[in-house]
Write a protein that holds these residues in place. Structure first.
Motif, short mmCIF file in Angstrom:
data_model
loop_
_atom_site.label_atom_id
_atom_site.label_comp_id
_atom_site.label_asym_id
_atom_site.label_seq_id
_atom_site.Cartn_x
_atom_site.Cartn_y
_atom_site.Cartn_z
N UNK A 70 32.06 -2.14 -34.40
CA UNK A 70 32.45 -2.92 -33.22
C UNK A 70 33.92 -3.33 -33.31
N UNK A 71 34.40 -3.54 -34.56
CA UNK A 71 35.79 -3.98 -34.74
C UNK A 71 36.80 -2.91 -34.33
N UNK A 72 36.34 -1.67 -34.19
CA UNK A 72 37.21 -0.60 -33.69
C UNK A 72 37.72 -0.96 -32.31
N UNK A 73 36.84 -1.54 -31.49
CA UNK A 73 37.26 -1.95 -30.14
C UNK A 73 38.16 -3.18 -30.20
N UNK A 74 37.91 -4.05 -31.18
CA UNK A 74 38.72 -5.27 -31.30
C UNK A 74 40.17 -4.96 -31.58
N UNK A 75 40.45 -4.00 -32.46
CA UNK A 75 41.84 -3.73 -32.82
C UNK A 75 42.59 -2.98 -31.72
N UNK A 76 41.87 -2.54 -30.70
CA UNK A 76 42.52 -1.85 -29.59
C UNK A 76 43.13 -2.84 -28.59
N UNK A 77 42.91 -4.13 -28.80
CA UNK A 77 43.46 -5.13 -27.89
C UNK A 77 44.12 -6.24 -28.70
N UNK A 78 44.82 -7.14 -28.01
CA UNK A 78 45.58 -8.18 -28.70
C UNK A 78 44.80 -9.48 -28.83
N UNK A 79 43.89 -9.73 -27.91
CA UNK A 79 43.17 -11.00 -27.93
C UNK A 79 41.78 -10.87 -28.52
N UNK A 119 47.58 -3.81 -36.24
CA UNK A 119 46.24 -4.39 -36.25
C UNK A 119 45.34 -3.58 -37.17
N UNK A 120 44.96 -4.21 -38.26
CA UNK A 120 44.26 -3.48 -39.32
C UNK A 120 42.79 -3.84 -39.46
N UNK A 121 42.35 -4.88 -38.78
CA UNK A 121 40.95 -5.28 -38.90
C UNK A 121 40.64 -6.46 -38.01
N UNK A 122 39.57 -7.17 -38.33
CA UNK A 122 39.15 -8.29 -37.49
C UNK A 122 38.30 -9.27 -38.27
N UNK A 123 38.37 -10.52 -37.85
CA UNK A 123 37.40 -11.54 -38.26
C UNK A 123 36.35 -11.58 -37.17
N UNK A 124 35.10 -11.34 -37.51
CA UNK A 124 34.08 -11.25 -36.46
C UNK A 124 32.86 -12.12 -36.72
N UNK A 125 32.25 -12.58 -35.63
CA UNK A 125 31.01 -13.35 -35.64
C UNK A 125 29.91 -12.46 -35.07
N UNK A 126 28.73 -12.47 -35.69
CA UNK A 126 27.65 -11.59 -35.24
C UNK A 126 26.35 -12.39 -35.19
#
Length: 382
Positions: A70-79, A119-126
């Motif tokens: 899912x984080x693949x989509x996150x790094x495609x944007x800034x927010x 953008x190399x990754x993300x902090x995510x809540x699941x």
């Protein structure tokens, strides 16, 4: 559009992939889990064809195929990316992690950037049930992500500092005829504020041990500066060298209320005579062949304290069988202060010179000593 080659290069340069867990980052993931009341939180990095977790709570495997991330989509944007119900979202409904175990329903992630902005990754809540995030919660997730980002960048800086400091630590100690030299250091953290050096020039063996007030990166930088100053202009006398370093430190860090204690000695390997300057260190001793101890008292203030007066040059004789021992004050935390000489004597007797230094460093690491520990020993064998 993301430049994937540049992004991957930035991630590789951070040297975080496949490193052990980091308590500083783990603390943030645990905090996020509690603040958002979600079962799963993860700090994910997108590497080539996989997603790798630097830190996570509530999740098992540390890596998954990137094509399902899912984080693949996150790094495609800034927010912040928020998917309130993954099962109702066209882009994610067919994910094996949504259709199958663990049957995920909610995802929120904020991008993590490399120092260059990639953008190399993300902090995510699941979560396994749908939910929403209001504006205040989105801002909080962004703040936590920036905190993680800072910790990851700081670790990279510390890693670089550790490499530089290790390169400056003497590895092949000179062993002049008739002498045995051994030394070692155990930092309390990643970077040490202690500094030691042993250099042989002709018949003169120069021994230096310095201890910067404090620990960590700042103290390590100052220690490196002291080492560089000691190594330049070798033709200078001991007093002139110390005086110049004292002046430079007073100009550079005098207003920071930091100081450096230093013991610096020239040993004539032909005669065994030691000429030394002690700037507030007062942790150097002669262990005589008959078992007695002679404390080499300090006759000057630490460096960078604006002493004004030159440090005094002192002399002492090293006879065959005698040893010069100098240490940083971190060693005091490991000794029985009711009988430190007896304790050191016993270790020397049982383990020999090199074994004693190794034992001191082993105890420092085992006890997780609160301060840097450094020991230098020079024995005149004949």
């Amino acid at each position: 559009m993301i430049d994937e080659k540049k992004r991957q290069s930035a991630l590789d340069a951070m040297k975080i992939l496949d490193t052990p867990r980091d308590e500083r980052v783990d603390r943030i993931t645990r905090m996020a889990q509690e603040l958002f009341d979600v079962p799963m939180v993860s700090v994910n990095l997108l590497d080539n064809d996989r997603q790798w977790s630097k830190s996570s709570v509530g999740l098992g495997s540390r890596e998954t195929p990137r094509k399902y991330a899912f984080c693949e989509s996150t790094i495609q944007q800034t927010g912040t990316l928020v998917i309130e119900d993954l099962k109702q979202d066209e882009a994610f409904a067919a994910s094996p992690y949504v259709e199958g175990a663990p049957h995920l329903r909610f995802y929120a992630g904020h991008p993590l950037q490399a120092p260059g902005g990639e953008q190399v990754g993300a902090l995510c809540l699941i979560d396994t049930k749908p939910r929403e995030l209001d504006e205040q919660e989105r801002d909080l997730l962004e703040d936590l992500a920036r905190w993680v980002q800072t910790e990851l960048a700081q670790q990279q800086e510390l890693d670089h500092a550790v490499v530089v400091q290790r390169a400056q630590t003497p590895r092949n100690l000179p062993q002049p005829a008739g002498f045995t030299v051994t030394a070692g250091s155990a930092p309390a953290g990643c970077v040490s504020g202690d500094f030691h050096d042993v250099v042989l020039r002709g018949d003169q063996l120069r021994v230096t041990l310095a201890d910067v007030m404090g620990k960590g990166l700042g103290a390590g930088i100052i220690a490196s500066a002291v080492r560089a100053s000691m190594r330049t202009a070798p033709e200078r006398s001991l007093q002139a060298t110390v005086a110049e370093i004292d002046s430079l430190l007073e100009q550079d860090i005098g207003d920071l209320h930091m100081f450096v204690t230093m013991f610096c000695a020239d040993i004539d390997t032909r005669t065994g005579q030691i000429s030394y300057v002690d700037g507030g260190h007062s942790l150097s001793f002669i262990h005589r062949a008959d078992g007695s101890w002679e404390h080499l008292e300090s006759t000057g203030l630490p460096l960078a304290m604006g002493m004004g007066e030159p440090h005094e040059l002192n002399t002492v004789q090293l006879h065959p069988g005698d040893a010069l021992l100098s240490c940083s004050d971190g060693l005091l935390d490991l000794l029985d202060l009711e009988d430190p000489y007896g304790q050191v004597e016993q270790v020397l007797r049982e383990q020999g010179l090199e074994g004693a230094v190794e034992e001191a460093l082993r105890r420092a690491e085992q006890a997780k000593a609160p301060d840097d520990v450094t020991v230098v020993v020079v024995r005149r064998d004949s």
